[in-house]
Motif scaffolding. Structure first.
Motif, PDB file in Angstrom:
ATOM      1  N   ARG A 118      -6.972   7.811 -14.069  1.00  0.00           N
ATOM      2  CA  ARG A 118      -6.604   6.871 -15.124  1.00  0.00           C
ATOM      3  C   ARG A 118      -6.637   5.432 -14.613  1.00  0.00           C
ATOM      4  O   ARG A 118      -7.175   4.542 -15.254  1.00  0.00           O
ATOM      5  CB  ARG A 118      -5.206   7.197 -15.663  1.00  0.00           C
ATOM      6  CG  ARG A 118      -4.831   6.348 -16.881  1.00  0.00           C
ATOM      7  CD  ARG A 118      -3.353   6.380 -17.174  1.00  0.00           C
ATOM      8  NE  ARG A 118      -2.541   5.825 -16.103  1.00  0.00           N
ATOM      9  CZ  ARG A 118      -2.447   4.518 -15.821  1.00  0.00           C
ATOM     10  NH1 ARG A 118      -3.134   3.637 -16.521  1.00  0.00           N
ATOM     11  NH2 ARG A 118      -1.677   4.087 -14.837  1.00  0.00           N
ATOM     12  N   GLN A 119      -6.089   5.194 -13.434  1.00  0.00           N
ATOM     13  CA  GLN A 119      -6.043   3.845 -12.874  1.00  0.00           C
ATOM     14  C   GLN A 119      -7.443   3.284 -12.626  1.00  0.00           C
ATOM     15  O   GLN A 119      -7.728   2.127 -12.952  1.00  0.00           O
ATOM     16  CB  GLN A 119      -5.244   3.845 -11.564  1.00  0.00           C
ATOM     17  CG  GLN A 119      -3.785   4.165 -11.738  1.00  0.00           C
ATOM     18  CD  GLN A 119      -3.105   4.506 -10.416  1.00  0.00           C
ATOM     19  OE1 GLN A 119      -3.749   4.850  -9.425  1.00  0.00           O
ATOM     20  NE2 GLN A 119      -1.781   4.417 -10.418  1.00  0.00           N
TER      21      GLN A 119
ATOM     22  N   SER B  93     -10.303   4.350 -14.000  1.00  0.00           N
ATOM     23  CA  SER B  93     -10.962   4.191 -15.297  1.00  0.00           C
ATOM     24  C   SER B  93     -10.522   2.896 -15.980  1.00  0.00           C
ATOM     25  O   SER B  93     -11.350   2.152 -16.528  1.00  0.00           O
ATOM     26  CB  SER B  93     -10.659   5.393 -16.186  1.00  0.00           C
ATOM     27  OG  SER B  93     -11.195   5.219 -17.469  1.00  0.00           O
ATOM     28  N   GLN B  94      -9.225   2.608 -15.929  1.00  0.00           N
ATOM     29  CA  GLN B  94      -8.715   1.384 -16.552  1.00  0.00           C
ATOM     30  C   GLN B  94      -9.268   0.145 -15.861  1.00  0.00           C
ATOM     31  O   GLN B  94      -9.682  -0.806 -16.522  1.00  0.00           O
ATOM     32  CB  GLN B  94      -7.188   1.368 -16.508  1.00  0.00           C
ATOM     33  CG  GLN B  94      -6.596   0.133 -17.161  1.00  0.00           C
ATOM     34  CD  GLN B  94      -5.073   0.170 -17.186  1.00  0.00           C
ATOM     35  OE1 GLN B  94      -4.453   1.203 -16.950  1.00  0.00           O
ATOM     36  NE2 GLN B  94      -4.487  -0.959 -17.475  1.00  0.00           N
TER      37      GLN B  94
ATOM     38  N   SER C 162     -12.811  -0.319 -16.936  1.00  0.00           N
ATOM     39  CA  SER C 162     -12.916  -0.734 -18.343  1.00  0.00           C
ATOM     40  C   SER C 162     -12.563  -2.203 -18.523  1.00  0.00           C
ATOM     41  O   SER C 162     -13.018  -2.837 -19.472  1.00  0.00           O
ATOM     42  CB  SER C 162     -12.045   0.142 -19.244  1.00  0.00           C
ATOM     43  OG  SER C 162     -10.678  -0.144 -19.054  1.00  0.00           O
ATOM     44  N   GLU C 163     -11.780  -2.762 -17.621  1.00  0.00           N
ATOM     45  CA  GLU C 163     -11.401  -4.178 -17.700  1.00  0.00           C
ATOM     46  C   GLU C 163     -12.404  -5.085 -17.003  1.00  0.00           C
ATOM     47  O   GLU C 163     -12.262  -6.306 -17.027  1.00  0.00           O
ATOM     48  CB  GLU C 163     -10.007  -4.367 -17.090  1.00  0.00           C
ATOM     49  CG  GLU C 163      -8.914  -3.678 -17.893  1.00  0.00           C
ATOM     50  CD  GLU C 163      -7.570  -3.651 -17.185  1.00  0.00           C
ATOM     51  OE1 GLU C 163      -7.464  -4.123 -16.034  1.00  0.00           O
ATOM     52  OE2 GLU C 163      -6.597  -3.149 -17.797  1.00  0.00           O
TER      53      GLU C 163
ATOM     54  N   CYS D  19     -13.754  10.121 -11.343  1.00  0.00           N
ATOM     55  CA  CYS D  19     -13.648   9.315 -12.561  1.00  0.00           C
ATOM     56  C   CYS D  19     -15.027   9.095 -13.193  1.00  0.00           C
ATOM     57  O   CYS D  19     -15.202   9.273 -14.400  1.00  0.00           O
ATOM     58  CB  CYS D  19     -12.990   7.978 -12.225  1.00  0.00           C
ATOM     59  SG  CYS D  19     -12.838   6.868 -13.632  1.00  0.00           S
TER      60      CYS D  19
END
Length: 183
Positions: free
Chosen positions: A54-55, A57-58, A61-62, A82
């Motif tokens: 999750r970290q 991927s985030q 995405s940013e 990921c």
């Protein structure tokens, strides 16, 4: 405009983050001001994979299109997980994996770190992919690099004679490949 790099550290502690900071500093020194390296601390979230998928991927995405992704050790293996499990919208310029473990075994704690059996198909061969491993790595056996060679034959593999798990805090070999990517 500086090219964007995101570096994902190994391990799950603040000490691991601090140890890998020397690798980031080496990249910065060898790449110069044409590159902007982001180095987010990824804390252990208490989930089976420590929250890494999750970290990571985030963080991706940013980022903007053309981001360069670098991971060391656990960070490299979770970056690979990921990329093979999530739909990434950003165009990735290159992926650079350093001392990447290939998680195996049937222990419960290992299950959350393992790659899916179809991970290589999901990664694809369009994005440049580089894997680096020191032959004297005391933490991740170099034999694990051989497993990646079988699964990712299109990738570029660099075996470094000495440097241990931390590459003697010298990522000049990685920096050279990043620079060549844009020539």
């Amino acid at each position: 405009m500086a090219k964007q790099i995101i570096f994902f550290h190994g391990g799950g502690s603040k000490e691991d983050f601090e140890a890998d900071k020397k690798l980031v500093e080496s990249l910065e020194a060898h790449l110069g001001q044409s590159y902007d390296i982001q180095y987010p601390f990824l804390p252990d979230e208490g989930t089976p994979d420590l929250g890494r998928r999750r970290q990571i991927s985030q963080a991706i995405s940013e980022s903007g299109d053309g981001v360069i992704l670098v991971g060391h050790s656990f960070g490299a293996s979770m970056l690979l997980a990921c990329l093979s499990e999530f739909e990434i919208e950003q165009r990735i310029a290159g992926v650079f994996l350093i001392a990447t473990p290939f998680w195996q075994g049937s222990q419960d704690w290992v299950e959350a770190f393992k790659l899916r059996s179809d991970f290589a198909e999901k990664i694809g061969s369009k994005t440049p992919l580089f894997l680096y491993h020191c032959l004297d790595d005391e933490d991740v056996p170099v034999e694990q690099l051989e497993i990646y060679k079988q699964h990712l034959p299109w990738a570029t593999f660099r075996e470094v004679p000495t440097g241990g798990h931390q590459f003697n805090d010298d990522l000049s070999v990685v920096a050279a490949d990043i620079i060549r990517l844009f020539q």
